[in-house]
Design an enzyme around this catalytic site. Structure first.
Site, PDB file in Angstrom:
ATOM      1  N   GLY A   1      11.913  57.918  33.752  1.00 32.26           N
ATOM      2  CA  GLY A   1      12.001  58.135  32.307  1.00 32.26           C
ATOM      3  C   GLY A   1      10.593  58.209  31.746  1.00 32.26           C
ATOM      4  O   GLY A   1      10.233  57.492  30.823  1.00 32.26           O
TER       5      GLY A   1
ATOM      6  N   GLU B   1      12.088  62.738  34.448  1.00 34.25           N
ATOM      7  CA  GLU B   1      12.476  62.764  33.034  1.00 34.25           C
ATOM      8  C   GLU B   1      13.715  63.646  32.896  1.00 34.25           C
ATOM      9  O   GLU B   1      13.786  64.716  33.477  1.00 34.25           O
ATOM     10  CB  GLU B   1      11.284  63.298  32.208  1.00 34.25           C
ATOM     11  CG  GLU B   1      11.556  63.575  30.759  1.00 34.25           C
ATOM     12  CD  GLU B   1      12.183  62.417  29.986  1.00 34.25           C
ATOM     13  OE1 GLU B   1      11.668  61.287  29.997  1.00 34.25           O
ATOM     14  OE2 GLU B   1      13.233  62.656  29.358  1.00 34.25           O
ATOM     15  N   ILE B   2      14.662  63.186  32.098  1.00 34.53           N
ATOM     16  CA  ILE B   2      15.928  63.909  32.005  1.00 34.53           C
ATOM     17  C   ILE B   2      15.881  65.034  30.974  1.00 34.53           C
ATOM     18  O   ILE B   2      16.619  66.018  31.086  1.00 34.53           O
ATOM     19  CB  ILE B   2      17.093  62.922  31.712  1.00 34.53           C
ATOM     20  CG1 ILE B   2      18.429  63.520  32.131  1.00 34.53           C
ATOM     21  CG2 ILE B   2      17.086  62.464  30.269  1.00 34.53           C
ATOM     22  CD1 ILE B   2      19.555  62.522  32.197  1.00 34.53           C
TER      23      ILE B   2
ATOM     24  N   ASP C   1      15.345  53.317  27.452  1.00 31.17           N
ATOM     25  CA  ASP C   1      16.238  53.317  26.287  1.00 31.17           C
ATOM     26  C   ASP C   1      17.041  52.023  26.285  1.00 31.17           C
ATOM     27  O   ASP C   1      17.639  51.656  27.305  1.00 31.17           O
ATOM     28  CB  ASP C   1      17.170  54.534  26.356  1.00 31.17           C
ATOM     29  CG  ASP C   1      16.385  55.845  26.190  1.00 31.17           C
ATOM     30  OD1 ASP C   1      15.358  55.826  25.487  1.00 31.17           O
ATOM     31  OD2 ASP C   1      16.797  56.865  26.771  1.00 31.17           O
TER      32      ASP C   1
ATOM     33  N   GLU D   1       3.218  56.435  25.674  1.00 25.72           N
ATOM     34  CA  GLU D   1       3.410  56.845  24.275  1.00 25.72           C
ATOM     35  C   GLU D   1       4.182  55.769  23.506  1.00 25.72           C
ATOM     36  O   GLU D   1       3.881  55.475  22.352  1.00 25.72           O
ATOM     37  CB  GLU D   1       4.157  58.185  24.202  1.00 25.72           C
ATOM     38  CG  GLU D   1       3.274  59.407  24.416  1.00 25.72           C
ATOM     39  CD  GLU D   1       2.821  59.628  25.845  1.00 25.72           C
ATOM     40  OE1 GLU D   1       3.385  59.003  26.771  1.00 25.72           O
ATOM     41  OE2 GLU D   1       1.879  60.426  26.043  1.00 25.72           O
ATOM     42  N   GLU D   2       5.181  55.183  24.165  1.00 29.98           N
ATOM     43  CA  GLU D   2       5.955  54.128  23.495  1.00 29.98           C
ATOM     44  C   GLU D   2       5.100  52.894  23.254  1.00 29.98           C
ATOM     45  O   GLU D   2       5.183  52.263  22.204  1.00 29.98           O
ATOM     46  CB  GLU D   2       7.186  53.753  24.328  1.00 29.98           C
ATOM     47  CG  GLU D   2       8.331  54.725  24.223  1.00 29.98           C
ATOM     48  CD  GLU D   2       8.880  54.891  22.799  1.00 29.98           C
ATOM     49  OE1 GLU D   2       9.056  53.874  22.095  1.00 29.98           O
ATOM     50  OE2 GLU D   2       9.119  56.040  22.413  1.00 29.98           O
TER      51      GLU D   2
HETATM   52  N1  SAM Z   1       8.304  55.853  29.560  1.00 30.80           N
HETATM   53  C1  SAM Z   1       7.918  56.595  28.390  1.00 30.80           C
HETATM   54  C2  SAM Z   1       7.000  55.763  27.537  1.00 30.80           C
HETATM   55  O1  SAM Z   1       6.895  54.582  27.786  1.00 30.80           O
HETATM   56  O2  SAM Z   1       6.389  56.307  26.605  1.00 30.80           O
HETATM   57  C3  SAM Z   1       9.141  57.090  27.596  1.00 30.80           C
HETATM   58  C4  SAM Z   1      10.056  56.046  27.082  1.00 30.80           C
HETATM   59  S1  SAM Z   1      11.456  56.729  26.213  1.00 30.80           S
HETATM   60  C5  SAM Z   1      11.957  55.455  25.144  1.00 30.80           C
HETATM   61  C6  SAM Z   1      12.723  56.752  27.487  1.00 30.80           C
HETATM   62  C7  SAM Z   1      12.687  58.037  28.284  1.00 30.80           C
HETATM   63  O3  SAM Z   1      13.608  57.971  29.369  1.00 30.80           O
HETATM   64  C8  SAM Z   1      13.082  59.255  27.474  1.00 30.80           C
HETATM   65  O4  SAM Z   1      12.095  60.246  27.599  1.00 30.80           O
HETATM   66  C9  SAM Z   1      14.407  59.698  28.096  1.00 30.80           C
HETATM   67  O5  SAM Z   1      14.643  61.076  28.002  1.00 30.80           O
HETATM   68  C10 SAM Z   1      14.250  59.220  29.519  1.00 30.80           C
HETATM   69  N2  SAM Z   1      15.509  58.987  30.256  1.00 30.80           N
HETATM   70  C11 SAM Z   1      16.604  58.358  29.793  1.00 30.80           C
HETATM   71  N3  SAM Z   1      17.563  58.305  30.742  1.00 30.80           N
HETATM   72  C12 SAM Z   1      17.047  58.916  31.846  1.00 30.80           C
HETATM   73  C13 SAM Z   1      17.551  59.189  33.156  1.00 30.80           C
HETATM   74  N4  SAM Z   1      18.778  58.809  33.512  1.00 30.80           N
HETATM   75  N5  SAM Z   1      16.759  59.846  34.034  1.00 30.80           N
HETATM   76  C14 SAM Z   1      15.513  60.234  33.670  1.00 30.80           C
HETATM   77  N6  SAM Z   1      14.989  60.005  32.452  1.00 30.80           N
HETATM   78  C15 SAM Z   1      15.740  59.356  31.542  1.00 30.80           C
END
Ligand code: SAM
Length: 266
Positions: free
Chosen positions: A84, A107-108, A165, A241-242
């Protein structure tokens, strides 16, 4: 929305050379060529219909043809996965710090994956003299479903789960990327001694992750002293970024690391 996810039938059939061209062996992979015919289907396409944001929709798979003879082997395996990865902040900060380690963001979201791909390509071009960022790449995948298709047993030394998430409601907890079942997949991919890194601004999710990793027989929590001495922890806090968003909002960040334990003797 509908998702078309393409994934290899097993790690041996993953065409890593297209992601890390600087690490590709020049010649064709013999082992695959000798065990497959040229026309054999070696990757599957999952057509996924999602019911919303939980990434847990119904999946059907269809084989798509890929020519095994075109695949080149890599000189070394991917060792770090950022699950993710979002916009790739962790990857691009870590890549120059671990310049001899191949790292992969999963990333999905299609557009986010493309953005990270472009971001890494631009950095590769800007730093072509030094050869930096060749060790980072991003691919589109649902890590909750296809992780063992990408990674062999014991392949990874680090997995990052940064600001996953939170899925607050109890009925959505099954969509969390930390669970007893998924932790067993992480245990399969991470070698003994390897580390799973977690960070979140949601205390409830932090406690959930700690509970699920601590009760898993393959993991033990890393001490705070060792955690704070690990250079990746600062990157996770400051470069995602988060993490930057939470800093701007004066929020709290909860960190926990878990070591993959040795398997017990048979
Ligand atoms: N890790 C990054 C950061 O810390 O800035 C992004 C955090 S963001 C809140 C969560 C990310 O997980 C999103 O970009 C979302 O699309 C991705 N995501 C959610 N479920 C996923 C999955 N099953 N497989 C891959 N990515 C996923």
């Amino acid at each position: 929305s509908d998702h078309d996810l393409v994934y290899p039938i097993s790690p041996a059939y993953m065409d890593w050379a297209t992601y890390y061209p600087a690490y590709a062996e020049p010649e064709v992979a013999d082992s695959i060529e000798s065990t497959t015919s040229q026309t054999q289907d070696i990757s599957l396409k999952a057509v996924e219909t999602q019911d919303g944001s939980d990434g847990n929709g119904a999946t059907s798979s269809e084989a798509i043809p890929m020519k095994a003879k075109d695949m080149r082997k890599l000189k070394q395996d991917v060792e770090v996965a950022d699950i993710g990865c979002g916009f790739g902040g962790l990857l691009v900060a870590l890549a120059p710090k671990l310049p001899n380690t191949l790292m992969l963001g999963m990333e999905i979201r299609t557009q986010v994956t493309e953005y990270v791909h472009e971001r890494i390509n631009a950095l590769r071009l800007q730093n072509s003299k030094e050869g930096l960022y060749q060790n980072a790449a991003c691919l589109r995948a649902n890590s909750m479903k296809f992780l063992p298709n990408f990674f062999k047993k014991d392949q990874l030394s680090k997995i990052f789960l940064c600001f996953p998430d939170p899925h607050f409601k109890a009925r959505k907890h099954k969509a969390r990327i930390v669970s007893t079942t998924l932790n067993s997949e992480y245990a399969y991919a991470v070698r003994p001694g390897g580390i799973v890194y977690t960070i979140t601004d949601v205390e409830d999710l932090h406690l959930w992750m700690v509970e699920h990793f601590e009760k898993h027989p393959s993991f033990a929590r890393v001490s705070e002293e060792e955690q704070e001495a690990d250079e990746c922890v600062e990157v996770m806090r400051m470069e995602t970024e988060e993490g930057q968003k939470v800093t701007r909002n004066n929020g709290q960040k909860f960190v926990a690391l878990f070591r993959r334990l040795e398997d017990p003797p048979w």
